[in-house]
Design an enzyme around this catalytic site. Structure first.
Site, mmCIF file in Angstrom:
data_model
loop_
_atom_site.group_PDB
_atom_site.id
_atom_site.type_symbol
_atom_site.label_atom_id
_atom_site.label_comp_id
_atom_site.label_asym_id
_atom_site.label_seq_id
_atom_site.Cartn_x
_atom_site.Cartn_y
_atom_site.Cartn_z
ATOM 1 N N TRP A 130 0.878 -1.186 0.000
ATOM 2 C CA TRP A 130 0.000 0.000 0.000
ATOM 3 C C TRP A 130 0.912 1.232 0.000
ATOM 4 C CZ3 TRP A 130 -2.202 2.607 4.860
ATOM 5 C CH2 TRP A 130 -3.260 3.456 4.542
ATOM 6 N N ASP A 211 -0.142 -5.303 9.503
ATOM 7 C CA ASP A 211 -1.260 -4.449 9.104
ATOM 8 C C ASP A 211 -2.426 -5.377 8.794
ATOM 9 O OD1 ASP A 211 -3.158 -2.950 7.734
ATOM 10 O OD2 ASP A 211 -1.676 -1.661 6.775
ATOM 11 N N LYS A 246 -13.460 -1.299 6.874
ATOM 12 C CA LYS A 246 -14.031 -2.181 5.860
ATOM 13 C C LYS A 246 -14.905 -3.250 6.495
ATOM 14 C CE LYS A 246 -9.989 -0.485 4.150
ATOM 15 N NZ LYS A 246 -9.617 0.250 2.984
#
Ligand code: KET
Length: 397
Positions: A130, A211, A246
């Site tokens: 990312w 993460d 999310k």
């Protein structure tokens, strides 16, 4: 005063969303940002979250500041979600969890903490990762390097090369790892590969920084926490930043956490103290509403199973869309391997499309994806998957 300020080119992900929103073509398809859209292409409001909010509203109450580390009930639920309710590290007081402003807030607080307490360490991220990982850690003053990860030739993992690089790192290097649903590639370590990685992390005295932004979108809530639990079971010290953006579809509430699993309760207390101080001097304390949502949904006997079912439905819809896109592409472009769509996990797939092909998809077909070739499968639905496959086939021809 500010004449010398450099123009900001914009964030590649948010800029693409802006371009998508400004596109007047009615048949446009948004596969850009990592957001789950439902079968109708809408951002869902989960009934579990809606019911939690109704209860929060009904209970009324004042709106005090939370402590620097966030809400106690929320933090306790997060630790149990990550490690499993019965994990001995929790009972031993070895887990320091703070509620943060999204997992981005957690990643950043952790980065600032590490720059203070491991100032000479470098950070190692997967190639690719990312984009914001690099920005965040560089912003905290770290040098950010990458270890081999994605194999463009096979669409798989360069696991041996990854291990070889990690074996060569200086002790106390910080290794950022995606616990599941790797962003941007969708290529994850298998449980056996995590098991093989752990001795390297231990022997080389590396600091894993996990993460976990997509827990529940891979194979399930517990399955996706395999890395967290395996590292904890092995007695390693590590950080994990996790997100509810999310998994609860609460993007703008900024619900996340940072947990430090430490060698002892005494160490966890020291880390907790410095995490509080780090928070205090950035944003003082996190958001009350975010804490209440997470604590209610995770902690309530009715809402918890409802949320788990909703998350399972999101995961299954993504799986169905992977299959739908795969089957259409196989039919339309015979002889080309689209198996990556089925083997990759989570919201994202790495298509292998070139920057030029991505540009053609956007300009000629109004299909938006990142220039790296990353697509967000969760932006597909029955109404747009056929058109997307046609457009992809057209640029591949
Ligand atoms: N980690 C990863 C791996 C990640 O993909 C995101 C968001 C975050 C952290 C931040 O989530 P937060 O809402 O702060 O808890 N990724 C998507 C959105 C973005 O870029 O901000 C994306 O990659 O599209």
């Amino acid at each position: 005063m500010f004449e010398h300020v450099q123009p900001y080119a914009g964030d590649p992900i948010f800029a693409l969303v802006d371009a998508f929103n400004a596109d007047p073509r009615p048949a446009k398809v948004n596969l850009s940002i990592g957001i789950y859209f439902d079968a109708q292409g809408r951002l869902p409001v989960l009934p579990s979250v809606q019911q939690a909010e109704a209860r929060i509203l009904a209970a009324g109450g004042a709106k005090p500041y939370l402590p620097m580390e966030g809400d106690a009930a929320c933090r306790a639920e997060v630790a149990k979600l990550l490690l499993g309710a019965e994990h001995p590290a929790i009972a031993a007081g070895r887990v320091a969890t703070i509620q943060t402003v999204g997992s981005s807030g957690g990643l950043k607080v952790g980065a600032d903490f590490l720059k203070t307490w491991l100032p000479d360490a470098a950070v190692w991220v997967s190639d690719p990762t990312w984009d914001n990982h690099r920005s965040m850690f560089e912003g905290s003053g770290f040098t950010v390097n990458s270890y081999p990860y994605h194999d463009a030739a096979t669409g798989g993992l360069r696991f041996d090369a990854m291990l070889a690089t990690l074996r060569g790192l200086p002790a106390r290097s910080i290794v950022l790892l995606h616990a599941c649903c790797h962003n941007p590639t969708g290529v994850d370590l298998s449980p056996a590969q995590w098991d093989a990685l752990i001795p390297v992390l231990r022997e080389r005295e590396l600091l894993p920084y996990l993460d976990l932004a997509y827990q529940g979108f891979g194979d399930g809530i517990d399955e996706d926490a395999y890395a967290v639990r395996a590292l904890a079971d092995a007695g390693l010290t590590f950080f994990v930043a996790n997100s509810f953006s999310k998994s609860m579809s609460v993007y703008g509430e900024r619900c996340g956490a940072l947990s430090a699993v430490c060698a002892s309760a005494a160490e966890a207390e020291l880390v907790m103290g410095q995490l509080r101080f780090t928070v205090r001097r950035i944003y003082s304390s996190p958001a009350l509403h975010a804490a209440k949502i997470v604590a209610h949904v995770l902690g309530d006997a009715d809402l918890r199973p409802l949320w788990q079912a909703e998350l399972a439905a999101m995961r299954e819809r993504i799986g169905a869309m992977r299959r739908a896109l795969h089957d259409r592409l196989v039919a339309r472009v015979p002889g080309r391997d689209f198996g990556y769509l089925l083997s990759q996990r989570g919201m994202f797939s790495y298509t292998g499309l070139s920057g030029e092909q991505v540009d053609a998809l956007r300009t000629q077909h109004a299909v938006y994806l990142l220039r790296s070739g990353r697509i967000c499968i969760a932006g597909l639905n029955d109404a747009n998957v056929g058109r997307t496959a046609e457009a992809m086939a057209a640029v591949l021809d």
